[in-house]
Design an enzyme around this catalytic site. Structure first.
Site, PDB file in Angstrom:
ATOM      1  N   CYS A 275      79.571  12.439  30.978  1.00  0.00           N
ATOM      2  CA  CYS A 275      79.107  11.204  30.312  1.00  0.00           C
ATOM      3  C   CYS A 275      79.605  10.003  31.102  1.00  0.00           C
ATOM      4  CB  CYS A 275      79.588  11.156  28.871  1.00  0.00           C
ATOM      5  SG  CYS A 275      79.393  12.696  27.960  1.00  0.00           S
ATOM      6  N   ALA A 277      78.175   7.443  33.088  1.00  0.00           N
ATOM      7  CA  ALA A 277      77.583   6.112  33.241  1.00  0.00           C
ATOM      8  C   ALA A 277      78.241   5.097  32.309  1.00  0.00           C
ATOM      9  CB  ALA A 277      76.080   6.182  32.954  1.00  0.00           C
ATOM     10  N   PRO A 278      78.376   3.839  32.772  1.00  0.00           N
ATOM     11  CA  PRO A 278      77.886   3.263  34.028  1.00  0.00           C
ATOM     12  C   PRO A 278      78.818   3.430  35.227  1.00  0.00           C
ATOM     13  CG  PRO A 278      78.812   1.528  32.692  1.00  0.00           C
ATOM     14  CD  PRO A 278      78.924   2.802  31.879  1.00  0.00           C
ATOM     15  N   GLY A 279      79.909   4.155  35.090  1.00  0.00           N
ATOM     16  CA  GLY A 279      80.714   4.512  36.241  1.00  0.00           C
ATOM     17  C   GLY A 279      82.053   3.826  36.393  1.00  0.00           C
ATOM     18  N   GLY A 280      82.479   3.074  35.390  1.00  0.00           N
ATOM     19  CA  GLY A 280      83.774   2.396  35.495  1.00  0.00           C
ATOM     20  C   GLY A 280      84.932   3.364  35.635  1.00  0.00           C
ATOM     21  N   ASP A 345      84.619  11.575  28.194  1.00  0.00           N
ATOM     22  CA  ASP A 345      84.426  10.280  27.531  1.00  0.00           C
ATOM     23  C   ASP A 345      83.113  10.376  26.764  1.00  0.00           C
ATOM     24  OD1 ASP A 345      84.502   7.663  26.741  1.00  0.00           O
ATOM     25  OD2 ASP A 345      83.948   6.828  28.689  1.00  0.00           O
ATOM     26  N   CYS A 398      85.387   5.386  22.536  1.00  0.00           N
ATOM     27  CA  CYS A 398      85.604   3.966  22.246  1.00  0.00           C
ATOM     28  C   CYS A 398      85.332   3.718  20.761  1.00  0.00           C
ATOM     29  CB  CYS A 398      84.737   3.078  23.126  1.00  0.00           C
ATOM     30  SG  CYS A 398      82.963   3.409  23.026  1.00  0.00           S
TER      31      CYS A 398
END
Length: 451
Positions: A275, A277-280, A345, A398
């Site tokens: 999971c 994306a967006p790649g942080g 995540d 989150c």
């Protein structure tokens, strides 16, 4: 013969912003996210419409309550209904600011404030500009002026409605009251304060002292929070901050930055970011160590953003692979080689990031918690099969709902006898008084697989 003067370009007015904001609010009320709807807003209006629409989402509870008190029968026009809510939210803010004898700059820094008479005039003008709303402009004008005259009594009546007091849906309020009996009100209030703009320094290309020096030279106030995190005291577009194009840093909330620090990675390891994306978090792991990394996501469009972010940061290499697949459908993407470290995540209600995405509270339903918890369970159980004996999996969401956090972690440990729970922060709540060091709501649980 004199030159013919060119026709001046029309400058956008507040009425344009109010109308564009109302269109975005209408989209949210119809079940669409602000991010998606704002993408369709004209570029010239996008920034101002976003500011107002985000503010309205943080005041939607009180705006709805006031509307119900003042308007016995709302016209069957969704566009006008959204315009009325935007106008009431802006007017209530304007009146509150006018009553503030000594406004605190920190409180009002991110809030769109206009003069009371300007809000009324421009809201009516916005209605008059639309054929389907023109017949309602007298009603709009009367409602707004009635609110000005009777505001104290109206707010007192609205104060009996929890949604109006806390600007969250009733089910959300009840959920937090049950989960955090001593902190629920503070959590609801903090969700209505925009979060800081926090940077994560890319230590492969820069350093905390270098970034602080470049920000100071550009006149951008900032503070070092901890580790690689720097908080800007006033958020601004990334392209206005030195070092973005050079890949010196990424925007990432302080709580989200903990994922890259908690997962124990070492050079040469095989790592999975499920999971992604967006790649942080993908980028953070690659900044920390030279690893063989697979970034997985079910959304091809969002997966492309991972590539863009890695390219900007100088982290895309032959040791990094991207795959579009369902993390729970392991046979569709796994080659059978186990991973030393897995970052799970997983999808959630995103209840911990509502201060940055205030529309989330109005888009979610109470039944969504059970649905996302079930999805999380299927993903983490599947991912656990790919972890090498002696390896680790970091479970992250989150969210601040326990069903997606501590309850999920405990149930996972019960289902898997080979899972040893290690030290990790657990539930991080967004409660810090100092905005510069505040963070979103996150949950972390770290598991090691017995050898």
């Amino acid at each position: 013969m004199p030159d013919t003067p060119s026709k001046p370009t029309r400058t956008s007015t507040l009425s344009d912003t109010i109308l564009a904001s109302a269109q975005n609010v209408q989209a949210v009320l119809a079940g669409r996210s602000l991010s998606d709807s704002l993408a369709a807003t004209p570029a010239s209006l996008r920034a101002s419409a976003q500011s107002v629409a985000f503010h309205v989402m943080r005041r939607l509870g009180i705006a709805r309550a006031v509307k119900q008190i003042l308007v016995r029968r709302t016209p069957p026009n969704p566009g006008f209904d959204a315009l009325l809510l935007v106008s009431l939210a802006l007017l209530d803010t304007a009146l509150e600011y006018a009553d503030d004898a000594a406004p605190d700059p920190a409180k009002w820094r991110h809030i769109p404030v206009y003069a009371v008479h300007t809000v009324v005039d421009q809201a009516v003008k916005a209605a008059d500009s639309q054929h389907r709303m023109r017949t309602y402009k007298a009603l709009l004008n009367g409602v707004l002026r009635g609110f000005i005259r009777e505001r104290s009594a109206i707010l007192a009546q609205a104060g009996e409605n929890p949604e109006a007091v806390f600007n969250h849906p009733a089910w959300w309020i009840d959920q937090l009251r049950r989960s955090y009996p001593d902190q629920w009100q503070a959590l609801l209030h903090s969700a209505n304060v925009p979060g800081p703009m926090t940077l994560r320094v890319n230590q492969r290309r820069s350093s905390v002292p270098q970034i602080l020096a470049s920000l100071a030279e550009a006149g951008i106030p900032a503070v070092h929070v901890r580790d690689e995190a720097i908080a800007l005291l006033t958020p601004r577009p990334v392209h206005e901050v030195p070092g973005f194009e050079q890949g010196w840093w990424s925007v990432q909330d302080l709580a989200a930055q903990q994922a890259g620090l908690l997962l124990p990675v070492q050079p040469g390891m095989r790592v999975l970011d499920a999971c992604a994306a967006p790649g942080g978090k993908t980028a953070h792991l690659l900044e920390r160590a030279d690893v063989e990394l697979l970034a997985l996501d079910a959304d091809q469009g969002r997966l492309e953003r991972v590539t863009q972010n890695l390219d900007r940061l100088g982290l895309n290499s032959k040791s990094v692979s991207l795959c579009c697949a369902d993390a729970a459908d392991v046979p569709s993407w796994w080659d059978g080689r186990p991973f030393d470290a897995v970052l799970a995540d997983v999808p959630c209600t995103a209840s911990g990031v509502v201060r940055r995405h205030p529309d989330i509270r109005w888009l979610r339903r109470s039944a969504d918690i059970a649905k996302t918890a079930a999805l999380q369970r299927s993903i983490v159980d599947a991912l656990w099969t790919t972890v090498k004996p002696g390896g680790h999996m970091l479970y992250a969401t989150c969210s601040i709902f326990p069903q997606e956090g501590e309850q999920q972690a405990k149930k996972f440990a019960t289902r898997h006898s080979d899972a040893i729970r290690l030290a990790a922060p657990g539930q991080l709540l967004p409660l810090a008084d100092d905005q510069a060091v505040s963070h979103d709501g996150f949950f972390y649980a770290l598991f090691a697989k017995t050898a």
